[in-house]
Design a protein around this motif. Structure first.
Motif, PDB file in Angstrom:
ATOM      1  N   THR A 174       2.311  16.486 -30.851  1.00  0.00           N
ATOM      2  CA  THR A 174       2.315  15.100 -31.319  1.00  0.00           C
ATOM      3  C   THR A 174       2.291  14.069 -30.203  1.00  0.00           C
ATOM      4  O   THR A 174       2.397  12.877 -30.472  1.00  0.00           O
ATOM      5  CB  THR A 174       3.554  14.845 -32.190  1.00  0.00           C
ATOM      6  OG1 THR A 174       4.743  15.135 -31.433  1.00  0.00           O
ATOM      7  CG2 THR A 174       3.540  15.716 -33.437  1.00  0.00           C
ATOM      8  N   SER A 175       2.139  14.510 -28.962  1.00  0.00           N
ATOM      9  CA  SER A 175       2.088  13.543 -27.867  1.00  0.00           C
ATOM     10  C   SER A 175       0.749  12.829 -27.885  1.00  0.00           C
ATOM     11  O   SER A 175      -0.263  13.414 -28.279  1.00  0.00           O
ATOM     12  CB  SER A 175       2.269  14.249 -26.521  1.00  0.00           C
ATOM     13  OG  SER A 175       1.201  15.142 -26.288  1.00  0.00           O
ATOM     14  N   PRO A 176       0.696  11.551 -27.469  1.00  0.00           N
ATOM     15  CA  PRO A 176      -0.580  10.829 -27.488  1.00  0.00           C
ATOM     16  C   PRO A 176      -1.498  11.284 -26.357  1.00  0.00           C
ATOM     17  O   PRO A 176      -1.569  10.678 -25.294  1.00  0.00           O
ATOM     18  CB  PRO A 176      -0.152   9.368 -27.318  1.00  0.00           C
ATOM     19  CG  PRO A 176       1.134   9.442 -26.570  1.00  0.00           C
ATOM     20  CD  PRO A 176       1.807  10.708 -27.022  1.00  0.00           C
ATOM     21  N   GLN A 182      -3.795  13.607 -31.861  1.00  0.00           N
ATOM     22  CA  GLN A 182      -4.631  12.439 -31.591  1.00  0.00           C
ATOM     23  C   GLN A 182      -6.000  12.836 -31.046  1.00  0.00           C
ATOM     24  O   GLN A 182      -7.017  12.220 -31.371  1.00  0.00           O
ATOM     25  CB  GLN A 182      -3.918  11.508 -30.614  1.00  0.00           C
ATOM     26  CG  GLN A 182      -2.669  10.856 -31.176  1.00  0.00           C
ATOM     27  CD  GLN A 182      -1.409  11.712 -30.985  1.00  0.00           C
ATOM     28  OE1 GLN A 182      -1.483  12.940 -30.847  1.00  0.00           O
ATOM     29  NE2 GLN A 182      -0.251  11.073 -30.979  1.00  0.00           N
ATOM     30  N   GLY A 183      -6.023  13.862 -30.180  1.00  0.00           N
ATOM     31  CA  GLY A 183      -7.285  14.352 -29.651  1.00  0.00           C
ATOM     32  C   GLY A 183      -8.146  14.976 -30.736  1.00  0.00           C
ATOM     33  O   GLY A 183      -9.379  14.801 -30.748  1.00  0.00           O
ATOM     34  N   ALA A 231      -3.525  26.886 -34.254  1.00  0.00           N
ATOM     35  CA  ALA A 231      -3.283  25.676 -33.460  1.00  0.00           C
ATOM     36  C   ALA A 231      -4.573  24.873 -33.474  1.00  0.00           C
ATOM     37  O   ALA A 231      -5.647  25.411 -33.220  1.00  0.00           O
ATOM     38  CB  ALA A 231      -2.902  26.038 -32.030  1.00  0.00           C
ATOM     39  N   LEU A 232      -4.476  23.574 -33.745  1.00  0.00           N
ATOM     40  CA  LEU A 232      -5.696  22.798 -33.950  1.00  0.00           C
ATOM     41  C   LEU A 232      -6.297  22.187 -32.685  1.00  0.00           C
ATOM     42  O   LEU A 232      -7.462  21.807 -32.700  1.00  0.00           O
ATOM     43  CB  LEU A 232      -5.433  21.678 -34.973  1.00  0.00           C
ATOM     44  CG  LEU A 232      -5.400  22.119 -36.428  1.00  0.00           C
ATOM     45  CD1 LEU A 232      -5.140  20.930 -37.334  1.00  0.00           C
ATOM     46  CD2 LEU A 232      -6.694  22.810 -36.828  1.00  0.00           C
ATOM     47  N   GLU A 233      -5.544  22.060 -31.622  1.00  0.00           N
ATOM     48  CA  GLU A 233      -6.113  21.412 -30.428  1.00  0.00           C
ATOM     49  C   GLU A 233      -5.519  22.040 -29.180  1.00  0.00           C
ATOM     50  O   GLU A 233      -4.457  21.639 -28.696  1.00  0.00           O
ATOM     51  CB  GLU A 233      -5.841  19.906 -30.472  1.00  0.00           C
ATOM     52  CG  GLU A 233      -6.667  19.077 -29.517  1.00  0.00           C
ATOM     53  CD  GLU A 233      -8.127  18.869 -29.951  1.00  0.00           C
ATOM     54  OE1 GLU A 233      -8.613  19.647 -30.786  1.00  0.00           O
ATOM     55  OE2 GLU A 233      -8.762  17.935 -29.450  1.00  0.00           O
ATOM     56  N   ILE A 234      -6.225  23.054 -28.661  1.00  0.00           N
ATOM     57  CA  ILE A 234      -5.757  23.767 -27.471  1.00  0.00           C
ATOM     58  C   ILE A 234      -6.890  23.831 -26.448  1.00  0.00           C
ATOM     59  O   ILE A 234      -8.042  23.567 -26.767  1.00  0.00           O
ATOM     60  CB  ILE A 234      -5.273  25.194 -27.822  1.00  0.00           C
ATOM     61  CG1 ILE A 234      -6.400  25.985 -28.532  1.00  0.00           C
ATOM     62  CG2 ILE A 234      -4.049  25.140 -28.725  1.00  0.00           C
ATOM     63  CD1 ILE A 234      -6.790  27.253 -27.868  1.00  0.00           C
ATOM     64  N   PHE A 235      -6.551  24.187 -25.219  1.00  0.00           N
ATOM     65  CA  PHE A 235      -7.572  24.436 -24.205  1.00  0.00           C
ATOM     66  C   PHE A 235      -8.115  25.835 -24.463  1.00  0.00           C
ATOM     67  O   PHE A 235      -7.368  26.821 -24.410  1.00  0.00           O
ATOM     68  CB  PHE A 235      -6.973  24.338 -22.804  1.00  0.00           C
ATOM     69  CG  PHE A 235      -6.365  22.992 -22.500  1.00  0.00           C
ATOM     70  CD1 PHE A 235      -7.076  21.820 -22.712  1.00  0.00           C
ATOM     71  CD2 PHE A 235      -5.082  22.896 -22.005  1.00  0.00           C
ATOM     72  CE1 PHE A 235      -6.524  20.577 -22.429  1.00  0.00           C
ATOM     73  CE2 PHE A 235      -4.513  21.662 -21.713  1.00  0.00           C
ATOM     74  CZ  PHE A 235      -5.236  20.497 -21.931  1.00  0.00           C
ATOM     75  N   ASN A 236      -9.411  25.940 -24.725  1.00  0.00           N
ATOM     76  CA  ASN A 236      -9.945  27.234 -25.144  1.00  0.00           C
ATOM     77  C   ASN A 236      -9.760  28.327 -24.092  1.00  0.00           C
ATOM     78  O   ASN A 236      -9.576  29.497 -24.421  1.00  0.00           O
ATOM     79  CB  ASN A 236     -11.411  27.120 -25.584  1.00  0.00           C
ATOM     80  CG  ASN A 236     -12.372  26.740 -24.477  1.00  0.00           C
ATOM     81  OD1 ASN A 236     -11.981  26.352 -23.372  1.00  0.00           O
ATOM     82  ND2 ASN A 236     -13.665  26.832 -24.771  1.00  0.00           N
ATOM     83  N   ASN A 237      -9.773  27.959 -22.809  1.00  0.00           N
ATOM     84  CA  ASN A 237      -9.606  28.980 -21.773  1.00  0.00           C
ATOM     85  C   ASN A 237      -8.206  29.582 -21.788  1.00  0.00           C
ATOM     86  O   ASN A 237      -8.009  30.736 -21.389  1.00  0.00           O
ATOM     87  CB  ASN A 237      -9.923  28.407 -20.388  1.00  0.00           C
ATOM     88  CG  ASN A 237      -8.980  27.309 -19.975  1.00  0.00           C
ATOM     89  OD1 ASN A 237      -8.962  26.242 -20.596  1.00  0.00           O
ATOM     90  ND2 ASN A 237      -8.196  27.541 -18.936  1.00  0.00           N
ATOM     91  N   HIS A 238      -7.213  28.818 -22.253  1.00  0.00           N
ATOM     92  CA  HIS A 238      -5.852  29.360 -22.314  1.00  0.00           C
ATOM     93  C   HIS A 238      -5.769  30.511 -23.310  1.00  0.00           C
ATOM     94  O   HIS A 238      -5.059  31.499 -23.080  1.00  0.00           O
ATOM     95  CB  HIS A 238      -4.862  28.270 -22.705  1.00  0.00           C
ATOM     96  CG  HIS A 238      -4.600  27.275 -21.624  1.00  0.00           C
ATOM     97  ND1 HIS A 238      -3.743  26.206 -21.755  1.00  0.00           N
ATOM     98  CD2 HIS A 238      -5.082  27.192 -20.352  1.00  0.00           C
ATOM     99  CE1 HIS A 238      -3.719  25.508 -20.635  1.00  0.00           C
ATOM    100  NE2 HIS A 238      -4.520  26.091 -19.769  1.00  0.00           N
ATOM    101  N   ALA A 239      -6.503  30.404 -24.406  1.00  0.00           N
ATOM    102  CA  ALA A 239      -6.517  31.494 -25.386  1.00  0.00           C
ATOM    103  C   ALA A 239      -7.149  32.741 -24.783  1.00  0.00           C
ATOM    104  O   ALA A 239      -6.652  33.860 -24.979  1.00  0.00           O
ATOM    105  CB  ALA A 239      -7.280  31.057 -26.639  1.00  0.00           C
ATOM    106  N   TRP A 335      -7.439   6.336 -31.491  1.00  0.00           N
ATOM    107  CA  TRP A 335      -7.185   7.626 -32.117  1.00  0.00           C
ATOM    108  C   TRP A 335      -5.727   7.727 -32.556  1.00  0.00           C
ATOM    109  O   TRP A 335      -5.429   8.268 -33.621  1.00  0.00           O
ATOM    110  CB  TRP A 335      -7.486   8.769 -31.160  1.00  0.00           C
ATOM    111  CG  TRP A 335      -8.882   8.852 -30.652  1.00  0.00           C
ATOM    112  CD1 TRP A 335      -9.978   8.144 -31.090  1.00  0.00           C
ATOM    113  CD2 TRP A 335      -9.348   9.699 -29.606  1.00  0.00           C
ATOM    114  NE1 TRP A 335     -11.088   8.493 -30.373  1.00  0.00           N
ATOM    115  CE2 TRP A 335     -10.743   9.445 -29.457  1.00  0.00           C
ATOM    116  CE3 TRP A 335      -8.738  10.639 -28.782  1.00  0.00           C
ATOM    117  CZ2 TRP A 335     -11.501  10.119 -28.503  1.00  0.00           C
ATOM    118  CZ3 TRP A 335      -9.498  11.311 -27.834  1.00  0.00           C
ATOM    119  CH2 TRP A 335     -10.866  11.047 -27.704  1.00  0.00           C
ATOM    120  N   THR A 336      -4.832   7.212 -31.712  1.00  0.00           N
ATOM    121  CA  THR A 336      -3.399   7.257 -32.025  1.00  0.00           C
ATOM    122  C   THR A 336      -3.091   6.422 -33.259  1.00  0.00           C
ATOM    123  O   THR A 336      -2.300   6.835 -34.122  1.00  0.00           O
ATOM    124  CB  THR A 336      -2.583   6.768 -30.829  1.00  0.00           C
ATOM    125  OG1 THR A 336      -2.854   7.613 -29.701  1.00  0.00           O
ATOM    126  CG2 THR A 336      -1.086   6.808 -31.120  1.00  0.00           C
TER     127      THR A 336
END
Length: 344
Positions: A174-176, A182-183, A231-239, A335-336
């Motif tokens: 939930t961080s902006p 928001q992203g 999870a809806l918004e992650i860095f794909n490389n982390h997965a 976006w926020t």
């Protein structure tokens, strides 16, 4: 306005070389090296992962130049706030900073130095006014637990997320920021245009997405632990990095993804400005960029390919909306507002 992929990202999407920058740059010549060694140390405020990126770079830099590196990790907003408060107190501690928005915020506040390294990168990876240079790319997509969501059954499009079976099974932070709810809202607005995005977001809000006061990486870790299927918004490389270590996780090529990057600046009142310049020069060099690639991150240097090229949008097989740090900083407040309207 919907951003396009095309020519602006031609270089690091593998579609051809972009033009060189159009402003004066500065080389890490012997005079800079000597001045940096005289300072003897440098402090780095960073949003990068310490074990995989920061510590290896610090150790290699220290070994090469004999300059001690200290570092503090926080998110981009926290770094900007810390530097601002230290500047107001007349006690600037860091010499360099990084983050997806940090350099832009500090540039607007007059706290960033006008300086960039002399390295052959496309002009899109430099601030047109010469205050920052990019150091790695981030591609933001959903991710899922492969034990809870068998491969092939995961939602593949924005519309798929509205399926009742996903109600209560999705999470975001939930961080902006771009790696938060928001992203995701921003990605939807760019994909659909605002007129179509708003009805869609109103429907998505009925899916009871869990908001978490943690980082994007921590949301992914909770998905890996089985707390949430998606999870809806992650860095794909982390997965991908976690999956290589045996974690039950994968990412979703939901298009267009959001593509942003981390950028670095020297602070105007840096206690060790020359060591700061030399460290940035090292980070965007072949040697420094290889640390990013080896850790599974997405480097910006043209001669350092990522471990998994499919993670990086090519504009054909995988499309993305690219936003520069300035564009991200400009659009995130809107976006926020939209996020708060539908999901608070």
């Amino acid at each position: 306005m919907i951003a396009t992929q095309g020519k602006a990202l031609a270089f690091f999407l593998g579609l051809g070389l972009a033009a060189p920058w159009s402003f004066s740059a500065h080389a890490a010549d012997q005079a800079l090296i000597d001045a940096a060694k005289k300072e003897g140390q440098v402090t780095w405020y960073t949003a990068q992962i310490i074990p995989q990126i920061v510590r290896p770079i610090a150790e290699l830099f220290e070994k090469k130049y004999g300059i001690r590196v200290t570092y503090v990790r926080a998110n981009a907003a926290e770094i900007a706030l810390r530097v601002t408060n230290e500047a107001k107190a007349g006690k600037v501690q860091a010499s360099i900073v990084d983050g997806t928005q940090t350099s832009v915020i500090l540039k607007k506040s007059g706290l960033a130095m006008k300086w960039v390294p002399d390295v052959k990168l496309p002009k899109e990876l430099f601030d047109p006014e010469g205050y920052w240079v990019a150091n790695n790319l981030y591609v933001l997509t959903p991710g899922f637990n492969t034990n809870l969501v068998p491969r092939g059954t995961e939602p593949k499009t924005f519309q798929d997320l509205l399926d009742p079976k996903w109600k209560g099974k999705m999470a975001w932070n939930t961080s902006p920021s771009s790696s938060a709810g928001q992203g995701f809202v921003g990605a939807v607005i760019h994909a659909m245009g605002e007129d179509k995005a708003r009805p869609y977001l109103a429907q998505l809000a009925k899916q009871n997405i869990t908001g978490l006061s943690v980082s994007g990486r921590q949301v992914l870790d909770l998905v890996i632990a089985g707390e949430y299927p998606i999870a809806l918004e992650i860095f794909n490389n982390h997965a991908v990095t976690s999956a290589r270590l045996g974690a039950p996780v994968s990412w979703i090529k939901m298009e267009p993804a959001l593509l942003v990057y981390s950028a670095m600046s020297v602070l105007k009142d840096a206690p060790s400005p020359n060591a700061g310049k030399l460290l940035i020069d090292y980070i965007v060099s072949l040697e420094g960029q290889k640390v990013f690639a080896d850790a599974g991150e997405l480097p910006v240097h043209p001669d350092v390919p990522p471990k998994d090229p499919t993670l990086r949008p090519d504009g054909v097989n995988f499309k993305a909306t690219f936003l520069s740090p300035e564009e991200l900083d400009k659009q995130l407040p809107h976006w926020t507002d939209v996020y708060n309207e539908y999901f608070r």
